[in-house]
Structures are given as structure tokens and as C-alpha cells.
Motif scaffolding. Sequence first.
Motif, PDB file in Angstrom:
ATOM      1  N   GLN A 106       6.112  15.229  34.164  1.00  0.00           N
ATOM      2  CA  GLN A 106       6.429  13.607  33.510  1.00  0.00           C
ATOM      3  C   GLN A 106       7.075  12.991  34.812  1.00  0.00           C
ATOM      4  OE1 GLN A 106       9.567  14.690  30.758  1.00  0.00           O
ATOM      5  NE2 GLN A 106      11.074  14.056  31.961  1.00  0.00           N
ATOM      6  N   ILE A 107       6.990  11.646  34.783  1.00  0.00           N
ATOM      7  CA  ILE A 107       7.303  10.738  35.761  1.00  0.00           C
ATOM      8  C   ILE A 107       8.018   9.428  35.256  1.00  0.00           C
ATOM      9  CG2 ILE A 107       4.939   9.402  35.959  1.00  0.00           C
ATOM     10  CD1 ILE A 107       5.383   9.404  38.822  1.00  0.00           C
ATOM     11  N   SER A 108       8.947   9.053  35.950  1.00  0.00           N
ATOM     12  CA  SER A 108       9.532   7.814  35.370  1.00  0.00           C
ATOM     13  C   SER A 108       8.809   6.602  35.544  1.00  0.00           C
ATOM     14  CB  SER A 108      11.025   7.577  36.319  1.00  0.00           C
ATOM     15  OG  SER A 108      10.632   7.572  37.642  1.00  0.00           O
ATOM     16  N   SER A 109       9.117   5.461  35.098  1.00  0.00           N
ATOM     17  CA  SER A 109       8.368   4.279  35.192  1.00  0.00           C
ATOM     18  C   SER A 109       8.240   3.900  36.497  1.00  0.00           C
ATOM     19  CB  SER A 109       9.113   3.407  34.178  1.00  0.00           C
ATOM     20  OG  SER A 109      10.329   2.950  34.718  1.00  0.00           O
ATOM     21  N   GLY A 110       9.218   4.063  37.340  1.00  0.00           N
ATOM     22  CA  GLY A 110       8.967   3.630  38.707  1.00  0.00           C
ATOM     23  C   GLY A 110       8.326   4.339  39.662  1.00  0.00           C
ATOM     24  N   TYR A 121       8.759  19.165  35.999  1.00  0.00           N
ATOM     25  CA  TYR A 121       7.432  19.884  35.805  1.00  0.00           C
ATOM     26  C   TYR A 121       7.973  21.293  35.093  1.00  0.00           C
ATOM     27  CZ  TYR A 121       5.750  17.132  39.824  1.00  0.00           C
ATOM     28  OH  TYR A 121       5.093  16.113  40.696  1.00  0.00           O
ATOM     29  N   THR A 122       6.941  21.627  34.124  1.00  0.00           N
ATOM     30  CA  THR A 122       7.199  22.891  33.820  1.00  0.00           C
ATOM     31  C   THR A 122       7.089  23.950  34.801  1.00  0.00           C
ATOM     32  OG1 THR A 122       6.359  24.311  31.592  1.00  0.00           O
ATOM     33  CG2 THR A 122       4.658  23.356  32.998  1.00  0.00           C
ATOM     34  N   GLU A 123       7.621  25.107  34.534  1.00  0.00           N
ATOM     35  CA  GLU A 123       7.762  25.976  35.555  1.00  0.00           C
ATOM     36  C   GLU A 123       6.654  26.626  36.096  1.00  0.00           C
ATOM     37  OE1 GLU A 123      10.438  29.225  34.506  1.00  0.00           O
ATOM     38  OE2 GLU A 123      10.141  30.303  36.303  1.00  0.00           O
ATOM     39  N   SER A 124       5.546  26.598  35.160  1.00  0.00           N
ATOM     40  CA  SER A 124       4.406  27.566  35.583  1.00  0.00           C
ATOM     41  C   SER A 124       3.512  26.758  36.432  1.00  0.00           C
ATOM     42  CB  SER A 124       3.431  27.793  34.268  1.00  0.00           C
ATOM     43  OG  SER A 124       3.124  26.318  33.519  1.00  0.00           O
ATOM     44  N   VAL A 125       3.832  25.311  36.534  1.00  0.00           N
ATOM     45  CA  VAL A 125       2.898  24.332  37.587  1.00  0.00           C
ATOM     46  C   VAL A 125       3.759  23.986  38.558  1.00  0.00           C
ATOM     47  CG1 VAL A 125       1.412  23.745  35.665  1.00  0.00           C
ATOM     48  CG2 VAL A 125       3.343  22.149  36.387  1.00  0.00           C
ATOM     49  N   GLU A 126       5.137  23.979  38.736  1.00  0.00           N
ATOM     50  CA  GLU A 126       5.988  23.697  39.698  1.00  0.00           C
ATOM     51  C   GLU A 126       5.690  24.208  41.212  1.00  0.00           C
ATOM     52  OE1 GLU A 126       9.742  22.629  38.860  1.00  0.00           O
ATOM     53  OE2 GLU A 126       9.439  21.453  40.833  1.00  0.00           O
ATOM     54  N   GLY A 127       5.456  23.234  42.052  1.00  0.00           N
ATOM     55  CA  GLY A 127       4.943  23.760  43.546  1.00  0.00           C
ATOM     56  C   GLY A 127       3.647  23.549  43.547  1.00  0.00           C
ATOM     57  N   GLN A 162      -2.390  15.578  40.812  1.00  0.00           N
ATOM     58  CA  GLN A 162      -2.817  16.635  41.887  1.00  0.00           C
ATOM     59  C   GLN A 162      -2.720  17.956  41.657  1.00  0.00           C
ATOM     60  OE1 GLN A 162      -4.994  15.519  44.566  1.00  0.00           O
ATOM     61  NE2 GLN A 162      -4.970  17.790  44.774  1.00  0.00           N
ATOM     62  N   MET A 163      -3.651  18.529  41.410  1.00  0.00           N
ATOM     63  CA  MET A 163      -3.507  20.197  41.152  1.00  0.00           C
ATOM     64  C   MET A 163      -4.303  20.914  42.059  1.00  0.00           C
ATOM     65  SD  MET A 163      -4.771  19.807  37.095  1.00  0.00           S
ATOM     66  CE  MET A 163      -6.323  19.782  37.342  1.00  0.00           C
ATOM     67  N   ASN A 164      -3.279  21.821  42.949  1.00  0.00           N
ATOM     68  CA  ASN A 164      -3.629  22.752  43.927  1.00  0.00           C
ATOM     69  C   ASN A 164      -3.302  24.030  43.354  1.00  0.00           C
ATOM     70  OD1 ASN A 164      -4.069  20.526  45.551  1.00  0.00           O
ATOM     71  ND2 ASN A 164      -1.841  20.470  46.452  1.00  0.00           N
ATOM     72  N   SER A 165      -4.090  25.042  43.883  1.00  0.00           N
ATOM     73  CA  SER A 165      -4.002  26.711  43.884  1.00  0.00           C
ATOM     74  C   SER A 165      -4.102  26.813  42.472  1.00  0.00           C
ATOM     75  CB  SER A 165      -2.563  27.121  44.330  1.00  0.00           C
ATOM     76  OG  SER A 165      -2.338  26.543  45.692  1.00  0.00           O
ATOM     77  N   LEU A 166      -5.178  26.213  41.977  1.00  0.00           N
ATOM     78  CA  LEU A 166      -5.413  26.371  40.465  1.00  0.00           C
ATOM     79  C   LEU A 166      -5.818  27.959  40.319  1.00  0.00           C
ATOM     80  CD1 LEU A 166      -7.510  23.478  39.977  1.00  0.00           C
ATOM     81  CD2 LEU A 166      -5.771  23.883  38.460  1.00  0.00           C
TER      82      LEU A 166
END
Length: 116
Positions: free
Chosen positions: A50-54, A60-66, A82-86
Motif C-alpha cells: 500500500q502507498i499513501s496518497s502523496g 508491504y506484506t512480508e513475503s514481498v518486502e525487499g 515494480q516486482m524483482n526477483s520473482l
Amino acid sequence: QVQLVESGGGLVQPGESLKLSCVVSGFTFSTYPMTWARQAPGKGLEWIAQISSGGTSTDYTESVEGRFTIFRDNAKNTLYLQMNSLKAEDTAVYYCIRGFSVGGARGQGTQVTVSS
């Protein structure tokens, strides 16, 4: 009316990257926080970022953090992921959602398949 249109999904190999986009219309994008969620085959909708309005605050959920980065361009009414290291377990339909709740208005989704 409120519209959210996701794009950028596809078939990639493990370790590769994808960038999802969500173009919105019908509401003042810059005043709403936004969420990415996903639904894997046979599973429920999972909140992932999720991201704030600004755009200054993200979570992030733990499984995608980083590995995943959520960001937005309010001038273009566009949300990104942006999704890396899928990984294979990232395979799902990805949705952008207005607000912080997965129950908000959402688009039709874009399919991401990670497979060798």
C-alpha cells in the motif's frame, strides 16, 4: 465512473522482473491511498502493498518486502508495482485497489505467471 486498468503482467522465469501499471480515472487519484493485492489460483485475495496518497509512506506484506516496490505518479494518475526477483509463488492475478482496504474499487487485474 471510477475506473482502474491494470497492465504489465506476463509470463516470466524465476528471478526475473516485471513492472505493473494501473491507470485510474473517475476520481481524484492524488487524494486516495492505493493498494496492490493479488489472488493466486484457488486462494483468496491477498493484500501485498500500500502507498499513501502523496506517495511518501509505503507498507508491504512480508513475503514481498525487499523485492517489490510500490510507487505512484499523481500527475499521470498511475500506480505502479515494480516486482524483482520473482518466484513461482508470486504467480497470481494482480489488482490495484482504491484505498487501504482490499474491499475498495478495483480493476480487472493483470495475470503474472512465474515459471521456468
